[in-house]
Design an enzyme around this catalytic site. Structure first.
Site, PDB file in Angstrom:
ATOM      1  N   TYR A 136     -13.898  -1.768   6.274  1.00  0.00           N
ATOM      2  CA  TYR A 136     -12.787  -1.729   5.309  1.00  0.00           C
ATOM      3  C   TYR A 136     -13.151  -1.741   3.839  1.00  0.00           C
ATOM      4  CZ  TYR A 136      -8.449  -3.809   3.118  1.00  0.00           C
ATOM      5  OH  TYR A 136      -7.294  -4.007   2.526  1.00  0.00           O
ATOM      6  N   TYR A 186      -9.977  14.622  -5.860  1.00  0.00           N
ATOM      7  CA  TYR A 186      -8.847  15.441  -5.716  1.00  0.00           C
ATOM      8  C   TYR A 186      -8.396  15.638  -7.112  1.00  0.00           C
ATOM      9  CZ  TYR A 186      -8.083  17.081  -1.073  1.00  0.00           C
ATOM     10  OH  TYR A 186      -8.138  17.915   0.024  1.00  0.00           O
ATOM     11  N   ASP A 190       0.409   8.716  13.353  1.00  0.00           N
ATOM     12  CA  ASP A 190      -1.066   8.058  12.959  1.00  0.00           C
ATOM     13  C   ASP A 190      -1.449   8.879  11.894  1.00  0.00           C
ATOM     14  OD1 ASP A 190      -3.513   6.579  14.624  1.00  0.00           O
ATOM     15  OD2 ASP A 190      -3.700   7.540  12.988  1.00  0.00           O
ATOM     16  N   ASP A 223       4.048   5.575  10.463  1.00  0.00           N
ATOM     17  CA  ASP A 223       3.323   4.170  10.958  1.00  0.00           C
ATOM     18  C   ASP A 223       2.860   4.370  12.309  1.00  0.00           C
ATOM     19  OD1 ASP A 223       2.505   1.352  11.443  1.00  0.00           O
ATOM     20  OD2 ASP A 223       3.344   0.990   9.398  1.00  0.00           O
ATOM     21  N   THR A 255      -1.871 -10.522  -1.469  1.00  0.00           N
ATOM     22  CA  THR A 255      -0.471 -10.725  -1.661  1.00  0.00           C
ATOM     23  C   THR A 255       0.072 -11.217  -0.541  1.00  0.00           C
ATOM     24  OG1 THR A 255      -0.700  -8.935  -3.156  1.00  0.00           O
ATOM     25  CG2 THR A 255       1.557  -9.422  -2.362  1.00  0.00           C
ATOM     26  N   LEU A 302      -0.320   3.503   2.218  1.00  0.00           N
ATOM     27  CA  LEU A 302      -0.732   2.259   2.200  1.00  0.00           C
ATOM     28  C   LEU A 302      -1.043   1.991   3.912  1.00  0.00           C
ATOM     29  CD1 LEU A 302       1.621   1.873   0.132  1.00  0.00           C
ATOM     30  CD2 LEU A 302       2.271  -0.213   0.915  1.00  0.00           C
ATOM     31  N   THR A 361      -0.550  -2.745  13.419  1.00  0.00           N
ATOM     32  CA  THR A 361      -0.401  -4.162  12.772  1.00  0.00           C
ATOM     33  C   THR A 361       1.465  -3.925  12.326  1.00  0.00           C
ATOM     34  OG1 THR A 361      -1.040  -3.671  10.705  1.00  0.00           O
ATOM     35  CG2 THR A 361      -2.479  -4.817  12.309  1.00  0.00           C
ATOM     36  N   GLY A 362       1.952  -2.888  12.018  1.00  0.00           N
ATOM     37  CA  GLY A 362       3.214  -3.184  11.693  1.00  0.00           C
ATOM     38  C   GLY A 362       4.473  -3.400  12.814  1.00  0.00           C
TER      39      GLY A 362
HETATM   40  N1  LIG Z   1      -1.419  -7.620   1.520  1.00  0.00           N
HETATM   41  C1  LIG Z   1      -2.485  -7.794   0.818  1.00  0.00           C
HETATM   42  O1  LIG Z   1      -2.786  -8.916   0.127  1.00  0.00           O
HETATM   43  C2  LIG Z   1      -3.358  -6.614   0.397  1.00  0.00           C
HETATM   44  C3  LIG Z   1      -4.457  -6.650  -0.278  1.00  0.00           C
HETATM   45  C4  LIG Z   1      -5.366  -5.519  -0.752  1.00  0.00           C
HETATM   46  C5  LIG Z   1      -4.775  -4.342  -0.279  1.00  0.00           C
HETATM   47  N2  LIG Z   1      -3.771  -3.995   0.823  1.00  0.00           N
HETATM   48  C6  LIG Z   1      -3.381  -2.697   1.219  1.00  0.00           C
HETATM   49  O2  LIG Z   1      -2.137  -2.585   1.218  1.00  0.00           O
HETATM   50  C7  LIG Z   1      -1.950  -1.796   2.324  1.00  0.00           C
HETATM   51  C8  LIG Z   1      -0.798  -2.445   3.074  1.00  0.00           C
HETATM   52  O3  LIG Z   1      -1.342  -3.700   3.473  1.00  0.00           O
HETATM   53  P1  LIG Z   1      -0.265  -4.659   4.392  1.00  0.00           P
HETATM   54  O4  LIG Z   1      -0.659  -6.259   3.761  1.00  0.00           O
HETATM   55  O5  LIG Z   1       1.184  -4.281   4.174  1.00  0.00           O
HETATM   56  O6  LIG Z   1      -1.040  -4.701   5.831  1.00  0.00           O
HETATM   57  P2  LIG Z   1      -0.339  -4.282   7.319  1.00  0.00           P
HETATM   58  O7  LIG Z   1      -1.270  -4.660   8.183  1.00  0.00           O
HETATM   59  O8  LIG Z   1       1.002  -5.331   7.177  1.00  0.00           O
HETATM   60  O9  LIG Z   1       0.402  -2.895   6.994  1.00  0.00           O
HETATM   61  C9  LIG Z   1      -0.623  -1.833   7.160  1.00  0.00           C
HETATM   62  C10 LIG Z   1       0.225  -0.827   7.952  1.00  0.00           C
HETATM   63  O10 LIG Z   1      -0.555   0.178   8.288  1.00  0.00           O
HETATM   64  C11 LIG Z   1      -0.423   0.574   9.634  1.00  0.00           C
HETATM   65  N3  LIG Z   1      -1.272   1.533  10.101  1.00  0.00           N
HETATM   66  C12 LIG Z   1      -2.814   1.150  10.135  1.00  0.00           C
HETATM   67  N4  LIG Z   1      -3.469   2.130  10.624  1.00  0.00           N
HETATM   68  C13 LIG Z   1      -2.638   3.232  10.566  1.00  0.00           C
HETATM   69  C14 LIG Z   1      -2.895   4.617  10.732  1.00  0.00           C
HETATM   70  N5  LIG Z   1      -4.088   4.935  11.351  1.00  0.00           N
HETATM   71  N6  LIG Z   1      -1.670   5.372  10.997  1.00  0.00           N
HETATM   72  C15 LIG Z   1      -0.586   4.998  10.681  1.00  0.00           C
HETATM   73  N7  LIG Z   1      -0.254   3.892  10.338  1.00  0.00           N
HETATM   74  C16 LIG Z   1      -1.541   2.837  10.332  1.00  0.00           C
HETATM   75  C17 LIG Z   1      -0.216  -0.534  10.416  1.00  0.00           C
HETATM   76  O11 LIG Z   1       0.551  -0.431  11.550  1.00  0.00           O
HETATM   77  C18 LIG Z   1       0.686  -1.414   9.398  1.00  0.00           C
HETATM   78  O12 LIG Z   1       2.182  -1.245   9.717  1.00  0.00           O
HETATM   79  C19 LIG Z   1      -3.148  -1.587   3.141  1.00  0.00           C
HETATM   80  O13 LIG Z   1      -3.504  -0.091   2.899  1.00  0.00           O
HETATM   81  C20 LIG Z   1      -3.996  -2.584   2.567  1.00  0.00           C
HETATM   82  O14 LIG Z   1      -5.408  -2.232   2.652  1.00  0.00           O
HETATM   83  C21 LIG Z   1      -3.099  -5.523   0.883  1.00  0.00           C
END
Ligand SMILES: NC(=O)c1ccc[n+]([C@@H]2O[C@H](COP(=O)([O-])OP(=O)(O)OC[C@H]3O[C@@H](n4cnc5c(N)ncnc54)[C@H](O)[C@@H]3O)[C@@H](O)[C@H]2O)c1
Length: 342
Positions: free
Chosen positions: A162, A176, A75, A50, A192, A90, A54-55
């Site tokens: 997005y 793939y 990254d 990560d 979620t 994710l 945002t994490g």
């Molecule tokens: N939570 C939801 O409702 C929801 C809905 C649809 C899809 N998703 C997908 O699920 C995944 C996780 O979502 P979430 O809700 O936990 O969001 P989140 O923002 O809490 O988690 C995303 C994580 O990815 C990391 N990140 C972002 N860009 C990065 C990069 N270039 N390299 C490494 N790390 C990177 C961020 O630091 C973060 O920890 C995402 O791909 C999101 O698109 C989530």
């Protein structure tokens, strides 16, 4: 707990300790941290990658001393040279506020990040999961949305980085699979919510709860009649694991979410009642391309995986509100919330 970005031997060290070698990109995020905890509980070796945009390492605090867990700040637009048996991709900011703040990076994370992880999966013969999204349906013309619906996405609007990024990631996954026979699993995740969402990340459930707990005005965009369907995080993780454990031929895309539809206004009213808040509602203009209706058809997941969500909205909101209440009581400085877009 955290290591450096380009370590190539992390997964080899994991292999030496036994357990299925698993990479979770976005592992410090909301969903990623819940998923990492569940994978550890089922015996996997988990490497969370990560970049912390945002994490937060705080999400990984309960896991940090686990002997089968490792976190590396990395990254995903940069290739990762380790190996794995399973990859959960994710990494990508999920909140409009964050993914729109650096749209180019959002596109690159979706495309280059997915490509890097697909190359790793191909090279090491790993099964790979992609966290796709209901946003691939855009402003839907059919309701509820089935996987066969191809969507109605603006390719030029502020959400396109997005929505189109995730659509392109799906295309890469299926190419793939067709070209290299890569073992893919693609879920389209609908809204979620649950503990470990960021307090200020602009998502509707977390924003409404935090605003309610602070007795601040709750921001409603438009007249609040737009609908969403909210899935509690434990249910979603059950669905992801059921999909990833399913036979090789089951690739998805598969909708995972809760089909109980609710208006944003109704959600705000319920949260005010649940928290006993004195918050009032304030109206703001609806953002560009904000979808008016969103509800999954989960027939495919029910039939194929025997999965459907179990946690009712009231119960999930109660658990989430309790978590945020404790978090706010910790006394941490949290930025004021300025927007809430689902
Ligand atoms: N939570 C939801 O409702 C929801 C809905 C649809 C899809 N998703 C997908 O699920 C995944 C996780 O979502 P979430 O809700 O936990 O969001 P989140 O923002 O809490 O988690 C995303 C994580 O990815 C990391 N990140 C972002 N860009 C990065 C990069 N270039 N390299 C490494 N790390 C990177 C961020 O630091 C973060 O920890 C995402 O791909 C999101 O698109 C989530």
């Amino acid at each position: 707990m955290a290591g450096t970005s380009s370590s190539t031997d992390v997964t080899d060290k994991q292999a030496a300790r036994g357990g299925r070698r698993t990479i979770v990109t976005g592992g410090a995020g909301f969903l990623g941290s819940h998923l990492a905890a569940r994978l550890l509980a089922q015996g996997d070796e988990v490497l969370a990658l990560d970049n912390l945009v945002t994490g937060s390492e705080a999400n990984l605090e309960p896991l940090r001393d686990h002997p089968r867990f490792r976190f590396v700040r990395h990254d995903v637009t940069v290739p990762w040279k380790g190996s794995a048996e399973r990859v959960f991709n994710l990494a990508c900011c999920a909140s409009p506020k964050h993914y729109q703040s650096d749209p180019e990076k959002t596109v690159r994370t979706c495309m280059e990040g997915s490509l890097n992880m697909l190359r790793l999966a191909h090279r090491t013969d790993a099964r790979i999961f992609q966290a796709s999204t209901s946003e691939v349906y855009g402003e839907p013309e059919v309701h509820p949305q089935k996987e066969s619906y191809r969507g109605s996405v603006s390719p030029i609007g502020p959400r396109a980085c997005y929505d189109e990024g995730k659509r392109c990631a799906e295309a890469l996954f299926f190419d793939y699979h067709r070209v290299h026979g890569t073992d893919i699993k693609v879920a389209r995740i609908f809204n979620t919510y649950g503990p470990q969402m960021q307090l200020d990340d602009g998502r509707v459930v977390s924003n409404f709860i935090v605003q309610a707990l602070r007795n601040e005005p709750i921001t409603i965009y438009g007249d609040g009649s737009q609908t969403r369907s909210f899935c509690y995080v434990d249910d979603l993780i059950d669905g992801i694991l059921a999909l990833v454990d399913s036979p090789r031929g089951i690739t998805g895309p598969m909708n995972l979410g809760n089909p109980v539809e609710i208006t944003v206004l109704d959600l705000a009213t319920r949260i005010i009642a649940l928290t006993g808040s004195r918050s009032r509602l304030v109206r703001r203009p609806i953002p560009v391309d904000d979808p008016t209706r969103r509800c999954p058809d989960i027939g495919l997941a029910k039939e194929t995986l025997g999965w459907s969500p179990r946690v009712p909205l009231e119960e999930g909101l109660r658990r989430t509100a309790e978590w945020f209440e404790r978090k706010l009581r910790d006394g941490r400085q949290v930025p004021e919330i300025t927007s809430a877009v689902a």
